[in-house]
Design an enzyme around this catalytic site. Sequence first.
Site, short mmCIF file in Angstrom:
data_model
loop_
_atom_site.label_atom_id
_atom_site.label_comp_id
_atom_site.label_asym_id
_atom_site.label_seq_id
_atom_site.Cartn_x
_atom_site.Cartn_y
_atom_site.Cartn_z
N MET A 87 1.84 12.09 -4.13
CA MET A 87 1.05 11.46 -5.17
C MET A 87 1.89 11.10 -6.39
SD MET A 87 -2.34 12.85 -7.17
CE MET A 87 -3.37 12.72 -5.71
N TYR A 120 5.98 16.70 2.88
CA TYR A 120 4.90 17.21 3.72
C TYR A 120 5.14 16.87 5.19
CZ TYR A 120 2.13 18.09 -0.49
OH TYR A 120 1.68 18.54 -1.69
N LYS A 126 -7.01 -12.60 -13.88
CA LYS A 126 -7.88 -11.49 -13.48
C LYS A 126 -7.05 -10.25 -13.19
CE LYS A 126 -7.89 -13.09 -8.67
NZ LYS A 126 -8.73 -13.55 -7.54
N ARG A 177 -18.77 -15.15 0.97
CA ARG A 177 -18.71 -14.10 -0.04
C ARG A 177 -19.32 -14.66 -1.31
NH1 ARG A 177 -12.30 -13.67 -1.81
NH2 ARG A 177 -12.28 -15.73 -2.76
#
Length: 392
Positions: free
Chosen positions: A314, A266, A41, A137
């Site tokens: 990013m 940053y 998967k 679930r």
Amino acid sequence: MPNTAPATSTTAELIVHDDAVRANTAWFADRTAGRLMAVLKADAFGHGSVAHSVLAAGATSIGVTSVAEALRVRADGVDVPVLSWLNPVDADFASALSADVDLAVSSIELLNAVSRAAAQTGRRARVHLHVDLGMSRDGAPQDTWSALCTAAALLERLGTVRVVGVMGHMSCADRPDDPQNVREGLLFANAVRTARRRGLSGFVTHLAATAATITGVGSGHGLHRIGAGLFGIDPSSTSDALMPTLSLTAPVVSSRTVLAGAGIGYGHDHVVDRTTNLALLPLGYADGLPRAASERAEVHVRGRRRPVVGRFSMDMVVVDTGDDRLHHGETVTVFGRGTAGEPTVADWARWAGTIEHEIVTGIGSRVARVHRSVPDSTDARNASSRKDHARA
């Protein structure tokens, strides 16, 4: 002055060590006496096309989540049984049945949808009834299980469905001494008895995934569904027999020397306390580097680990390389197999406060995938040592 000459490549590479995938598969095939379903998967846990490798190493069937994933496996030329176990009621079951894909069913509504697709296509559906053992679930709740089995037996008689499996999943198999394992084992045994009492027979049972197979708490059934373990991940942390299967590398795109007091990234969360060299790598949280690992992560270059400093961006991260001024295009190992002292996926998971599964499945599409089949001599020696230790 910064070194801003263009790098030979700005593309990070995720190297998939197919030899390690095969070695891990073979280990599980031996441990399960060949009753191994390889769970591929999420694009094989981010590894891409490895179906033929795991089948050559001893897997006898493939498991995925969605119908779309199953059809991609079929398109890759795989002709062994393929099971899809997580689909909405309006999934493309007709295409799944036309491609001979087995389907897991956890409700009467889902069972009826599959049966309708079987009637439309003229192909009898092969289904695995899925029971919930306590995870709340996927899987049929305990109070609906008997009715699901009864409905499945009726559709068997009508000829649209054939029940070929009964499956469950364990919640605490990574903790072998947890009493929940005993409870869930008993619930599964009862679910199997209920299925037989409702007239179903000839099906395979499967309960154990990677952790339950390694610890043994899910033994005694016809199949073992192994996903993470194929890729070197042991959720139970009880075995050292598995080999890491990924290496992530990136080229240096620029480097510079900065003076004490320079802030990085940053917010200037990191301020250097000495004159040092910095190297810029062209990958960041958009490529799967977890931002939570900022100020904790390390990479490997020129034979030693170096800290990643400042907040992850990013598209880029900054490495403090100390007295070493790296060259543009120079390769940095973000994580690897650990054979040369480089960080591993497990290290990155620890730095980010997460699990290894999230790291390997999170590497983004901008990172090129490169498959390698032959181990180097160091990897081969370490693999032999791990296997000897496992046999001892």
